[in-house]
Design a protein around this motif. Structure first.
Motif, mmCIF file in Angstrom:
data_model
loop_
_atom_site.group_PDB
_atom_site.id
_atom_site.type_symbol
_atom_site.label_atom_id
_atom_site.label_comp_id
_atom_site.label_asym_id
_atom_site.label_seq_id
_atom_site.Cartn_x
_atom_site.Cartn_y
_atom_site.Cartn_z
ATOM 1 N N PHE A 82 55.697 -25.992 -21.911
ATOM 2 C CA PHE A 82 56.464 -24.771 -21.652
ATOM 3 C C PHE A 82 55.776 -23.516 -22.181
ATOM 4 O O PHE A 82 56.366 -22.435 -22.179
ATOM 5 C CB PHE A 82 57.864 -24.870 -22.281
ATOM 6 C CG PHE A 82 58.765 -25.875 -21.633
ATOM 7 C CD1 PHE A 82 59.036 -25.815 -20.274
ATOM 8 C CD2 PHE A 82 59.339 -26.888 -22.380
ATOM 9 C CE1 PHE A 82 59.872 -26.739 -19.679
ATOM 10 C CE2 PHE A 82 60.183 -27.825 -21.795
ATOM 11 C CZ PHE A 82 60.445 -27.748 -20.435
ATOM 12 N N LEU A 83 54.532 -23.640 -22.628
ATOM 13 C CA LEU A 83 53.862 -22.515 -23.275
ATOM 14 C C LEU A 83 53.651 -21.337 -22.329
ATOM 15 O O LEU A 83 53.681 -20.176 -22.760
ATOM 16 C CB LEU A 83 52.517 -22.961 -23.858
ATOM 17 C CG LEU A 83 51.758 -21.923 -24.688
ATOM 18 C CD1 LEU A 83 52.588 -21.467 -25.881
ATOM 19 C CD2 LEU A 83 50.416 -22.481 -25.155
ATOM 20 N N ASP A 84 53.440 -21.603 -21.040
ATOM 21 C CA ASP A 84 53.249 -20.493 -20.101
ATOM 22 C C ASP A 84 54.496 -19.616 -20.026
ATOM 23 O O ASP A 84 54.404 -18.380 -19.968
ATOM 24 C CB ASP A 84 52.855 -21.010 -18.717
ATOM 25 C CG ASP A 84 53.793 -22.086 -18.205
ATOM 26 O OD1 ASP A 84 54.621 -22.614 -18.984
ATOM 27 O OD2 ASP A 84 53.698 -22.422 -17.002
ATOM 28 N N GLY A 85 55.672 -20.233 -20.055
ATOM 29 C CA GLY A 85 56.909 -19.452 -20.059
ATOM 30 C C GLY A 85 57.083 -18.671 -21.343
ATOM 31 O O GLY A 85 57.537 -17.518 -21.326
ATOM 32 N N ALA A 86 56.708 -19.277 -22.462
ATOM 33 C CA ALA A 86 56.796 -18.573 -23.745
ATOM 34 C C ALA A 86 55.821 -17.404 -23.785
ATOM 35 O O ALA A 86 56.132 -16.341 -24.324
ATOM 36 C CB ALA A 86 56.503 -19.548 -24.886
ATOM 37 N N ALA A 87 54.629 -17.602 -23.198
ATOM 38 C CA ALA A 87 53.644 -16.521 -23.157
ATOM 39 C C ALA A 87 54.162 -15.341 -22.350
ATOM 40 O O ALA A 87 53.965 -14.179 -22.727
ATOM 41 C CB ALA A 87 52.331 -17.033 -22.561
ATOM 42 N N ARG A 88 54.833 -15.625 -21.236
ATOM 43 C CA ARG A 88 55.390 -14.537 -20.425
ATOM 44 C C ARG A 88 56.510 -13.813 -21.185
ATOM 45 O O ARG A 88 56.591 -12.578 -21.154
ATOM 46 C CB ARG A 88 55.908 -15.096 -19.098
ATOM 47 C CG ARG A 88 56.523 -14.028 -18.183
ATOM 48 C CD ARG A 88 55.606 -12.831 -17.994
ATOM 49 N NE ARG A 88 54.374 -13.151 -17.318
ATOM 50 C CZ ARG A 88 54.153 -12.928 -16.029
ATOM 51 N NH1 ARG A 88 55.105 -12.396 -15.277
ATOM 52 N NH2 ARG A 88 52.987 -13.220 -15.495
ATOM 53 N N ALA A 89 57.362 -14.577 -21.880
ATOM 54 C CA ALA A 89 58.427 -13.946 -22.671
ATOM 55 C C ALA A 89 57.840 -13.108 -23.803
ATOM 56 O O ALA A 89 58.345 -12.023 -24.120
ATOM 57 C CB ALA A 89 59.365 -15.013 -23.230
ATOM 58 N N PHE A 90 56.764 -13.599 -24.412
ATOM 59 C CA PHE A 90 56.075 -12.863 -25.474
ATOM 60 C C PHE A 90 55.522 -11.553 -24.920
ATOM 61 O O PHE A 90 55.707 -10.473 -25.504
ATOM 62 C CB PHE A 90 54.960 -13.753 -26.022
ATOM 63 C CG PHE A 90 54.222 -13.209 -27.213
ATOM 64 C CD1 PHE A 90 54.824 -12.341 -28.106
ATOM 65 C CD2 PHE A 90 52.910 -13.591 -27.456
ATOM 66 C CE1 PHE A 90 54.147 -11.863 -29.207
ATOM 67 C CE2 PHE A 90 52.218 -13.114 -28.553
ATOM 68 C CZ PHE A 90 52.839 -12.243 -29.425
ATOM 69 N N TYR A 91 54.854 -11.635 -23.773
ATOM 70 C CA TYR A 91 54.299 -10.432 -23.155
ATOM 71 C C TYR A 91 55.406 -9.431 -22.828
ATOM 72 O O TYR A 91 55.271 -8.226 -23.086
ATOM 73 C CB TYR A 91 53.529 -10.781 -21.881
ATOM 74 C CG TYR A 91 53.224 -9.558 -21.051
ATOM 75 C CD1 TYR A 91 52.179 -8.706 -21.402
ATOM 76 C CD2 TYR A 91 54.020 -9.211 -19.965
ATOM 77 C CE1 TYR A 91 51.930 -7.545 -20.688
ATOM 78 C CE2 TYR A 91 53.768 -8.064 -19.232
ATOM 79 C CZ TYR A 91 52.729 -7.229 -19.597
ATOM 80 O OH TYR A 91 52.495 -6.087 -18.885
ATOM 81 N N GLU A 92 56.496 -9.898 -22.224
ATOM 82 C CA GLU A 92 57.570 -8.997 -21.816
ATOM 83 C C GLU A 92 58.186 -8.286 -23.018
ATOM 84 O O GLU A 92 58.538 -7.099 -22.936
ATOM 85 C CB GLU A 92 58.635 -9.777 -21.042
ATOM 86 C CG GLU A 92 58.154 -10.229 -19.658
ATOM 87 C CD GLU A 92 59.147 -11.118 -18.950
ATOM 88 O OE1 GLU A 92 60.148 -11.527 -19.604
ATOM 89 O OE2 GLU A 92 58.937 -11.431 -17.764
ATOM 90 N N ALA A 93 58.301 -9.001 -24.126
ATOM 91 C CA ALA A 93 58.838 -8.366 -25.341
ATOM 92 C C ALA A 93 57.878 -7.299 -25.857
ATOM 93 O O ALA A 93 58.301 -6.223 -26.291
ATOM 94 C CB ALA A 93 59.078 -9.430 -26.411
ATOM 95 N N LEU A 94 56.576 -7.568 -25.792
ATOM 96 C CA LEU A 94 55.581 -6.589 -26.230
ATOM 97 C C LEU A 94 55.506 -5.402 -25.273
ATOM 98 O O LEU A 94 55.299 -4.259 -25.703
ATOM 99 C CB LEU A 94 54.202 -7.249 -26.309
ATOM 100 C CG LEU A 94 53.977 -8.285 -27.412
ATOM 101 C CD1 LEU A 94 52.655 -9.004 -27.174
ATOM 102 C CD2 LEU A 94 53.980 -7.624 -28.780
ATOM 103 N N ALA A 95 55.645 -5.676 -23.976
ATOM 104 C CA ALA A 95 55.434 -4.638 -22.964
ATOM 105 C C ALA A 95 56.584 -3.651 -22.872
ATOM 106 O O ALA A 95 56.423 -2.570 -22.307
ATOM 107 C CB ALA A 95 55.215 -5.296 -21.597
ATOM 108 N N GLY A 96 57.742 -3.977 -23.413
ATOM 109 C CA GLY A 96 58.894 -3.088 -23.298
ATOM 110 C C GLY A 96 58.623 -1.708 -23.881
ATOM 111 O O GLY A 96 58.890 -0.686 -23.239
ATOM 112 N N LYS A 97 58.080 -1.673 -25.081
ATOM 113 C CA LYS A 97 57.711 -0.423 -25.744
ATOM 114 C C LYS A 97 56.325 -0.617 -26.341
ATOM 115 O O LYS A 97 56.141 -1.464 -27.208
ATOM 116 C CB LYS A 97 58.727 -0.058 -26.814
ATOM 117 C CG LYS A 97 60.109 0.244 -26.250
ATOM 118 C CD LYS A 97 61.096 0.618 -27.353
ATOM 119 C CE LYS A 97 62.468 0.895 -26.751
ATOM 120 N NZ LYS A 97 63.472 1.244 -27.812
#
Length: 497
Positions: A396-411
């Protein structure tokens, strides 16, 4: 009827909020244990006596890392089983011989933070090592009226959430991921160890992890031999923002952070990293070296009260290692400062690529081999469960990586340097905004990224010292919010957007 139901629901909620503190108070009533910690980790008292009287006759001992974390059914029901069984397991480890280990070891200085007792050692060949206690001793910071109550014991008991032997498993996983790492070994330091000199009262009779310490030029061996130096995060950031030719290897840091996600290491603040310095042409590149893997496989939420305390509305940072990623943002709480400064260039596609690389490299066979590094008694307790969870999280690491990116990309924070910088913002379309940072001295690009409005709410551009120029242009109907913050110099803003 609806009104009555609403009043009843409110009454039940109020009753629950009242009963919870009362239950907590009942469980916390009583005096703190004056002897919370076991007198010695050695299980055989006859052997312990021999260690004290004839130390040179004993080369290995059977120990328990933390027999004091064992608890009965009722306590576990409310505060969780955590990793108590692993702490109480009996394992056999070698006694550290300071004269012969690593060509001879001498204490250089004491270290450690709020929990870990440690010492820096230097070997006969000049390599540095860290001697870190397996058991942690957190400081109890409670109001005086509570410091002698059972609540003090609850604070000390939090160490049971840590897996005592996690670093042994993390090392081979890091190797497969291509992330620099120490190679820890379990050792016991005998009572009144004379080699410790003035520190023997503090450091003797303990179970330790002995591992390489990457904190200065003496550790530039093996895969790090091409580096110029090793510095801490504070020094790295001072150089990065002091000069336009100092850069963080953000892809290397992103890969290391994805490994943190895989192992559930929630404690990756800026103090948990060293940085190897490389020179490429006229630029200096900083690559991360993780350290202190105590929080890998953290387990907290398997008791009634600890489950409540770890909810998102409470202490969200106490996120438990499960077979899936239930709260990626919780794994980012303590690393927010360094993540914002070391990852602003990494794109979603790059995170996806890094995640797939780790998924390919960390195979089932490698995970099973890594988990086998646990002491045999501990592996029998939870080795198969740990391997199963690691395999699931890898998948499931690819999904976690996308969630990590989205949290960083917000601001996103885009920082300049203490030299003169030129920040360029171009609104390409309603969806896309390009940000470029150049050195004013020669026009060299030091940062460039295209942001998407569907992912990013705000971009904060911040100049430091020097006379910086901020330019914003492009005509669109909608765009990402841009914040411009000047520094100490005579800054200029040109906005034609």
């Amino acid at each position: 009827m609806c009104f009555m139901h609403t009043r009843l629901a409110r009454h039940q909620t109020a009753l629950s909020l009242t009963l919870f503190p009362l239950l907590l108070l009942l469980l916390s009533y009583g005096c703190a244990s004056k002897g919370f910690y076991a007198q010695t980790p050695v299980t055989d008292q006859t052997l312990y006596k021999q260690l004290s009287q004839a130390p040179d006759t004993v080369d290995s001992v059977t120990v328990q890392a933390g027999s004091h974390y064992a608890r009965g059914f009722l306590y576990r029901m409310f505060w969780g089983s955590r990793h108590r069984d692993a702490w109480a397991a009996s394992i056999t480890v070698p006694v550290l011989d300071f004269d012969s280990a690593k060509g001879g070891l001498e204490v250089e200085k004491l270290g450690g933070g709020m929990q870990t007792i440690s010492a820096s050692l230097v070997s006969g060949d000049g390599m540095t090592y860290a001697l870190r206690t397996v058991d942690k001793r957190p400081e109890v910071r409670l109001p005086p009226i509570l410091s002698s109550t059972f609540l003090a014991n609850l604070v000390l008991d939090q160490t049971s959430s840590l897996h005592p032997y996690a670093p042994l498993v993390v090392a081979p996983l890091s190797e497969a991921a291509g992330v620099p790492h120490a190679n820890p070994e379990l050792v016991y330091v005998r009572p009144n160890e004379e080699a410790l000199g003035e520190h023997k009262a503090l450091l003797s009779d303990r179970l330790y992890m002995l591992e390489e310490k990457f904190n200065d030029r003496r550790a530039l061996v093996g895969e790090l031999e091409e580096a110029l130096d090793i510095v801490g995060t504070k020094e790295m950031l001072a150089r990065r923002y002091g000069h336009g030719n100092h850069h963080i290897d953000q892809l290397a840091f992103a890969k290391a952070r994805l490994l943190d996600m895989l192992i559930g290491d929630r404690d990756r603040h800026e103090g948990q990293w060293e940085w190897a310095v490389y020179k490429q042409g006229g630029d200096y590149i900083y690559r991360p070296i993780p350290k202190d893997r105590d929080n890998a496989f953290f387990r907290f939420d398997d008791g009634l009260f600890s489950w409540l305390l770890s909810r998102r509305w409470a202490q969200r940072k106490f996120v438990t290692f499960h077979g899936d990623y239930r709260d990626v943002k919780a794994l980012m709480i303590k690393s927010d400062y360094i993540d914002a400064r070391a990852l602003p260039e990494v794109t979603a596609q790059q995170f996806d690529s890094l995640a797939r690389e780790l998924q390919r490299g960390i195979t089932d066979e490698l995970i099973e081999e890594a988990v086998r590094q646990l002491p045999a008694a501990v592996y029998r307790l939870d080795g198969e469960s740990l391997a199963r969870k690691l395999k699931s999280r890898r998948d499931f690491l690819d999904g976690a990586a996308r969630a990590f990116y989205e949290a960083l990309a917000g601001k996103v924070l885009v920082l300049g340097t203490n030299e003169e910088d030129r920040f360029e913002v171009v609104r390409l379309t309603d969806e896309e905004t390009e940000v470029t940072v150049r050195r004013k001295s020669d026009g060299k690009v030091t940062y460039r990224r295209v942001f998407l409005r569907s992912q990013t709410e705000k971009i904060a551009l911040q100049g430091l010292s020097g006379d910086d120029l901020f330019e914003v242009r492009g005509h669109v109907r909608k765009g990402i919010h841009i914040s411009l913050v000047g520094g100490d110099g005579q800054d200029e803003v040109k906005d034609t957007s």
